[in-house]
Design an enzyme around this catalytic site. Structure first.
Site, PDB file in Angstrom:
ATOM      1  N   ARG A  75      26.025 -34.908  40.080  1.00 34.31           N
ATOM      2  CA  ARG A  75      25.258 -34.777  41.325  1.00 34.31           C
ATOM      3  C   ARG A  75      26.176 -34.408  42.496  1.00 34.31           C
ATOM      4  O   ARG A  75      25.737 -33.903  43.510  1.00 34.31           O
ATOM      5  CB  ARG A  75      24.577 -36.105  41.667  1.00 34.31           C
ATOM      6  CG  ARG A  75      23.478 -36.542  40.719  1.00 34.31           C
ATOM      7  CD  ARG A  75      22.806 -37.770  41.288  1.00 34.31           C
ATOM      8  NE  ARG A  75      21.947 -38.480  40.348  1.00 34.31           N
ATOM      9  CZ  ARG A  75      20.665 -38.175  40.127  1.00 34.31           C
ATOM     10  NH1 ARG A  75      20.116 -37.177  40.769  1.00 34.31           N
ATOM     11  NH2 ARG A  75      19.941 -38.879  39.280  1.00 34.31           N
TER      12      ARG A  75
ATOM     13  N   GLY B  18      18.397 -37.514  43.953  1.00 32.02           N
ATOM     14  CA  GLY B  18      18.667 -36.083  44.048  1.00 32.02           C
ATOM     15  C   GLY B  18      18.716 -35.528  45.463  1.00 32.02           C
ATOM     16  O   GLY B  18      19.432 -34.580  45.736  1.00 32.02           O
TER      17      GLY B  18
ATOM     18  N   GLU C  38      13.664 -33.321  49.432  1.00 30.79           N
ATOM     19  CA  GLU C  38      13.764 -33.332  47.968  1.00 30.79           C
ATOM     20  C   GLU C  38      14.817 -32.337  47.498  1.00 30.79           C
ATOM     21  O   GLU C  38      15.097 -31.352  48.181  1.00 30.79           O
ATOM     22  CB  GLU C  38      12.410 -32.932  47.366  1.00 30.79           C
ATOM     23  CG  GLU C  38      11.633 -34.051  46.708  1.00 30.79           C
ATOM     24  CD  GLU C  38      12.220 -34.550  45.382  1.00 30.79           C
ATOM     25  OE1 GLU C  38      13.457 -34.549  45.201  1.00 30.79           O
ATOM     26  OE2 GLU C  38      11.433 -34.955  44.541  1.00 30.79           O
ATOM     27  N   ASP C  39      15.347 -32.584  46.313  1.00 32.33           N
ATOM     28  CA  ASP C  39      16.290 -31.627  45.737  1.00 32.33           C
ATOM     29  C   ASP C  39      15.566 -30.426  45.128  1.00 32.33           C
ATOM     30  O   ASP C  39      15.922 -29.288  45.377  1.00 32.33           O
ATOM     31  CB  ASP C  39      17.190 -32.308  44.683  1.00 32.33           C
ATOM     32  CG  ASP C  39      16.406 -33.124  43.648  1.00 32.33           C
ATOM     33  OD1 ASP C  39      15.163 -33.223  43.744  1.00 32.33           O
ATOM     34  OD2 ASP C  39      17.052 -33.677  42.740  1.00 32.33           O
TER      35      ASP C  39
ATOM     36  N   ASP D 273       9.582 -29.094  40.669  1.00 28.39           N
ATOM     37  CA  ASP D 273       9.444 -28.458  39.359  1.00 28.39           C
ATOM     38  C   ASP D 273       7.946 -28.394  39.026  1.00 28.39           C
ATOM     39  O   ASP D 273       7.265 -27.465  39.452  1.00 28.39           O
ATOM     40  CB  ASP D 273      10.254 -29.295  38.359  1.00 28.39           C
ATOM     41  CG  ASP D 273      10.310 -28.690  36.982  1.00 28.39           C
ATOM     42  OD1 ASP D 273      10.062 -27.483  36.856  1.00 28.39           O
ATOM     43  OD2 ASP D 273      10.608 -29.420  36.010  1.00 28.39           O
TER      44      ASP D 273
ATOM     45  N   ASP E 173      21.131 -33.878  38.523  1.00 28.24           N
ATOM     46  CA  ASP E 173      22.010 -34.490  37.522  1.00 28.24           C
ATOM     47  C   ASP E 173      21.774 -33.977  36.116  1.00 28.24           C
ATOM     48  O   ASP E 173      20.692 -33.479  35.780  1.00 28.24           O
ATOM     49  CB  ASP E 173      21.784 -36.007  37.504  1.00 28.24           C
ATOM     50  CG  ASP E 173      20.438 -36.374  36.872  1.00 28.24           C
ATOM     51  OD1 ASP E 173      19.399 -35.952  37.419  1.00 28.24           O
ATOM     52  OD2 ASP E 173      20.440 -37.052  35.833  1.00 28.24           O
TER      53      ASP E 173
HETATM   54  P1  IMP Z   1       8.463 -32.697  39.214  1.00 28.82           P
HETATM   55  O1  IMP Z   1       7.532 -33.875  39.289  1.00 28.82           O
HETATM   56  O2  IMP Z   1       8.374 -32.015  37.869  1.00 28.82           O
HETATM   57  O3  IMP Z   1       8.317 -31.720  40.346  1.00 28.82           O
HETATM   58  O4  IMP Z   1       9.876 -33.350  39.188  1.00 28.82           O
HETATM   59  C1  IMP Z   1      10.829 -33.148  40.113  1.00 28.82           C
HETATM   60  C2  IMP Z   1      12.038 -33.949  39.722  1.00 28.82           C
HETATM   61  O5  IMP Z   1      12.487 -33.619  38.401  1.00 28.82           O
HETATM   62  C3  IMP Z   1      13.168 -33.575  40.654  1.00 28.82           C
HETATM   63  O6  IMP Z   1      13.173 -34.382  41.795  1.00 28.82           O
HETATM   64  C4  IMP Z   1      14.378 -33.733  39.772  1.00 28.82           C
HETATM   65  O7  IMP Z   1      14.854 -35.071  39.875  1.00 28.82           O
HETATM   66  C5  IMP Z   1      13.886 -33.458  38.369  1.00 28.82           C
HETATM   67  N1  IMP Z   1      14.222 -32.063  37.950  1.00 28.82           N
HETATM   68  C6  IMP Z   1      13.389 -31.009  37.889  1.00 28.82           C
HETATM   69  N2  IMP Z   1      14.025 -29.899  37.483  1.00 28.82           N
HETATM   70  C7  IMP Z   1      15.315 -30.262  37.300  1.00 28.82           C
HETATM   71  C8  IMP Z   1      16.496 -29.517  36.887  1.00 28.82           C
HETATM   72  O8  IMP Z   1      16.499 -28.298  36.625  1.00 28.82           O
HETATM   73  N3  IMP Z   1      17.651 -30.235  36.822  1.00 28.82           N
HETATM   74  C9  IMP Z   1      17.704 -31.572  37.117  1.00 28.82           C
HETATM   75  N4  IMP Z   1      16.638 -32.289  37.506  1.00 28.82           N
HETATM   76  C10 IMP Z   1      15.444 -31.643  37.590  1.00 28.82           C
HETATM   77 MG    MG Z   2      14.497 -35.823  42.472  1.00 24.53          MG
END
Ligand code: IMP
Ligand code: MG
Length: 179
Positions: free
Chosen positions: A163, A42, A97-98, A101, A157
């Site tokens: 992407r 991402g 990072e993209d 969340d 994605d």
């Molecule tokens: P976290 O551990 O929940 O912070 O996960 C982050 C990862 O979840 C990111 O690096 C993304 O790859 C994926 N992710 C979180 N939200 C989204 C979204 O809205 N669309 C696509 N991928 C997401």
């Molecule tokens: Mg990611």
């Protein structure tokens, strides 16, 4: 495209923000060399654009992680599927990072990378989804705060696709069920 409900952040808005972030980072790291660590896949688009706007010397390295558990909910148990090629000891590291969340992925990565003794360690994320946070993460550079929607494009994605789209969009709800 049918898959697009609406465009949340346009290509122009992203490019403008990436320039601003590059400028801020350039000022903060004047006289230093920056080790950019891209979290695949991402973060790749963001890394390429961001690096163009950073003036101090930069190096790149790449890391790939996957979380255990089901695909849509982050479990917090993270496995490194591709590790860095270079040591980060004594280096000024910025994780690229993209999106953040729940924060679980980065919380794990921060601990892991801290233990390798970098001179400094910061996070730069294009998107921040604070409403879904499960662990507190110190985020140093943020492009946009975004709502709790499933976002796609500019690195993000939907089933590994889209992407490459140069803007960030909200997925058409008719695809949600199959997410
Ligand atoms: P976290 O551990 O929940 O912070 O996960 C982050 C990862 O979840 C990111 O690096 C993304 O790859 C994926 N992710 C979180 N939200 C989204 C979204 O809205 N669309 C696509 N991928 C997401
Ligand atoms: Mg990611």
């Amino acid at each position: 495209m049918d898959i697009v409900d609406y465009i949340l952040i346009s290509e122009e808005e992203i490019q403008q923000k990436v320039r601003e972030l590059g400028e801020e980072i350039s000022r903060d790291y004047e006289g230093k060399t920056i080790s950019l660590i891209c979290i695949l896949k991402g973060g790749l688009m963001f890394l390429c654009d961001l690096a163009k706007h950073i003036r101090p010397p930069v190096t790149y390295d790449f890391m790939s992680v996957s979380s255990y558990g089901d695909a849509t909910e982050s479990s917090g148990i993270v496995r490194i599927t591709k590790d860095l090629e270079e040591s980060i000891e004594g280096k000024h590291v910025i994780i690229v990072e993209d999106i953040i969340d729940t924060g679980l992925t980065l919380s794990y990565l921060l601990k892991n990378l801290h233990s390798r003794n970098p001179a400094s360690l910061r996070i730069c994320t294009l998107l921040n989804k604070p409403s879904n946070r499960k662990v507190d993460i110190p985020v140093d550079y943020v492009g946009f705060e975004v709502p709790n929607e499933f976002l796609v494009g500019y690195g993000l994605d939907f089933r590994q696709m889209y992407r490459n789209i140069p803007y960030v969009f909200v997925l058409n709800p008719k695809y949600y069920d199959s997410e």
